[in-house]
Design an enzyme around this catalytic site. Structure first.
Site, PDB file in Angstrom:
ATOM      1  N   VAL A 159       0.833  -1.201   0.000  1.00  0.00           N
ATOM      2  CA  VAL A 159       0.000   0.000   0.000  1.00  0.00           C
ATOM      3  C   VAL A 159       0.866   1.248   0.000  1.00  0.00           C
ATOM      4  CG1 VAL A 159      -1.759   1.278   1.295  1.00  0.00           C
ATOM      5  CG2 VAL A 159      -1.851  -1.220   1.211  1.00  0.00           C
ATOM      6  N   GLU A 160       1.915   1.236   0.797  1.00  0.00           N
ATOM      7  CA  GLU A 160       2.748   2.423   0.964  1.00  0.00           C
ATOM      8  C   GLU A 160       3.611   2.722  -0.256  1.00  0.00           C
ATOM      9  OE1 GLU A 160       3.138   4.738   3.185  1.00  0.00           O
ATOM     10  OE2 GLU A 160       1.656   4.043   4.627  1.00  0.00           O
ATOM     11  N   SER A 161       4.270   1.721  -0.796  1.00  0.00           N
ATOM     12  CA  SER A 161       5.298   1.974  -1.809  1.00  0.00           C
ATOM     13  C   SER A 161       5.284   0.972  -2.960  1.00  0.00           C
ATOM     14  CB  SER A 161       6.684   1.907  -1.156  1.00  0.00           C
ATOM     15  OG  SER A 161       6.913   0.602  -0.624  1.00  0.00           O
ATOM     16  N   TYR A 264      -7.349   3.982   2.849  1.00  0.00           N
ATOM     17  CA  TYR A 264      -6.077   3.345   3.177  1.00  0.00           C
ATOM     18  C   TYR A 264      -6.250   1.899   3.632  1.00  0.00           C
ATOM     19  CZ  TYR A 264      -1.358   3.100   5.255  1.00  0.00           C
ATOM     20  OH  TYR A 264      -0.066   2.767   5.570  1.00  0.00           O
TER      21      TYR A 264
END
Length: 509
Positions: A159-161, A264
């Site tokens: 999700v982040e990167s 998110y």
């Protein structure tokens, strides 16, 4: 606190990525640029307090590790009861181990379906992300399980990167776990001329898990902990207080938060659902060996990246993929004390290092003096001025003068004539797709309304921009001639072959 994971799809992107993925590169890799991020809201004192609480977790080595509880907001959930995780029978496939460790309650939200449809409509993006994850996933799962955390947390870098350790956002968040500079310093991730530990896989994973575990102890709820990781603990605390004052529920789904934070956890849930039952989504993940992929070894006092790769009998790009924190073409032991190598290359590295009787570096540190200029220094040391600037991270905004530190080629080394590693080269811009235009989202606009205006389908907008909820000011890429829908791929085959390391440091997520 970490910046929100949010980026915009570039016109030249092949992944359809946009505002909900934070995967812009540092240095050379060419990836998408992020949308405006929510400003960090946690005070430095509060983040520091979390860091101190998290420090108690660092020494944890097994099962559920207690952390000195932080003050819990009233009326938030009590700690979720632990789920039984059977780890007595080790899985041969890392995917099975991850599935067996899922312990968060499933999130029920329409946004989960939006994210599921996007991921499954982008098989190449999914495949690229999975291929990158193979280098780091075993290590992260090990660290998550040592702390007794649910293995969903090991998927959070997706999700982040998108598991790109070179990911860099407009809010200056960097690495697999996307730490902004201030939060990185709070969690002891050094950022200096030689290396940026926010991109260090080992150091950043430890810091991220410290932070997440402290946030969970604060809220007693993984959804609120994840929202705080994305939005900031003070932002979530304010949202809780607003609902409490109105007599409303204070759970994650009931809170008013920015669209990025609202989407998110659904992203993580969508990935969990796909990994839990890939066949249901037309996907097929071949096994990943449930064994360490890399180990760390002590770094010599100073060594060229290129020479270190030669000793390990691997390419420079492969080495950088496992050591993405490096900022310079030379590794300085005092600043980078360990080197990450594939487990099966350590013996070769040590054997070749022991047998080498020449200098280990072709570069020398140099502090500029009065009267020095870059062009004269470049000519004197046999290196092109442009290459000298790239090797030293010098841009048009860099103030260069007396006292400025440089790396210069040693005379006679010939390094000035060699190409720099890919991560230090300027990005290669791909051709802009014909017919592309940008729409700036205005207040009150919807995907349906925008699709009608430009005579394209909402599915096309989703595919081109990777969006779920629109944000005012968001940039949408629209093609005047609607792109053809991708042909269904069934199943999405994720290869279990040896990871292609050389695509990690420079590939688009």
């Amino acid at each position: 606190m970490l910046a929100a994971a949010c980026s915009q799809i570039p016109v030249d992107s092949d992944s359809g990525q946009a505002s909900s993925e934070k995967t812009s590169p540092a240095a050379a890799p060419t990836v998408s640029a992020p949308a405006a991020q929510p400003e960090p809201v946690a005070s430095a004192a509060r983040v520091a307090a979390l860091a101190q609480a998290a420090a108690a977790v660092t020494a944890a080595t097994s099962a559920a590790v207690p952390v000195a509880p932080l003050t819990k907001p009233q009326e938030t959930k009590d700690l979720e009861p632990p789920h039984a995780i059977d780890l007595t029978r080790p899985a041969d496939d890392l995917w099975d181990r991850i599935r067996n460790g899922f312990a968060m309650a499933d999130l029920e939200s329409p946004l989960v379906g939006v994210r599921e449809r996007w991921y499954t409509s982008q098989p190449e993006y999914l495949k690229r992300m999975i291929e990158r994850s193979k280098l780091y996933l075993y290590y992260i799962v090990e660290e998550v399980e040592k702390r007794g955390m649910p293995t969903e947390i090991a998927l959070l870098p997706m999700v982040e990167s998108a598991f790109n350790p070179m990911a860099y956002s407009r809010s200056h968040a960097s690495g697999l776990w996307q730490f902004i500079p201030s939060t990185g310093k709070t969690f002891k991730l050094s950022q200096n001329w030689w290396a940026d530990s926010r991109r260090d896989v080992v150091a950043s994973t430890s810091a991220a898990l410290d932070y997440l575990q402290a946030l969970y102890e604060l809220h007693g709820d993984w959804y609120l902990a994840l929202a705080s990781y994305n939005y900031g603990e003070n932002g979530v605390a304010r949202a809780i207080e607003r609902n409490r004052a109105k007599g409303l529920p204070t759970d994650y789904l009931s809170l008013k938060m920015p669209p990025e934070t609202r989407g998110y956890v659904p992203k993580l849930q969508a990935l969990k659902n796909i990994i839990s039952n890939p066949e249901a989504f037309g996907a097929s993940f071949e096994p990943i060996p449930n064994e360490p992929y890399f180990v760390t070894v002590p770094t010599p006092s100073a060594i060229d990246i290129r020479l270190a790769a030669t000793f390990a009998e691997m390419s420079v790009d492969e080495l950088i993929a496992l050591n993405p924190a490096l900022n310079r073409p030379m590794i300085s032991g005092p600043h980078t004390q360990t080197l990450v190598l594939p487990a099966d290359r350590v013996d070769a590295f040590q054997r070749n290092l022991d047998a080498y009787d020449q200098p280990l570096t072709s570069w020398q540190p140099y502090t500029m003096k009065g009267g020095d200029s870059l062009d004269r220094l470049a000519a004197k040391h046999g290196i092109a001025l442009s290459k000298l600037k790239l090797a030293n991270g010098i841009t048009s905004r860099t103030k260069v003068g007396p006292g400025f530190q440089l790396l210069l080629p040693l005379k006679g080394s010939g390094v000035g004539a060699q190409p720099l590693p890919a991560v230090f080269r300027p990005p290669v811009q791909s051709a802009t797709r014909r017919g592309a235009m940008v729409h700036i989202v205005k207040k009150g606009e919807t995907l349906y309304g925008i699709s009608r205006r430009y005579r394209v389908s909402t599915d096309s907008l989703l595919r081109w921009n990777h969006v779920g909820v629109l944000t005012t000011g968001q940039r949408l890429i629209i093609y005047r001639v609607p792109a053809k829908a991708p042909k269904p791929v069934n199943p999405v085959k994720i290869s279990a072959a040896q990871p292609k390391l050389n695509v990690v440091a420079a590939a688009q997520p």
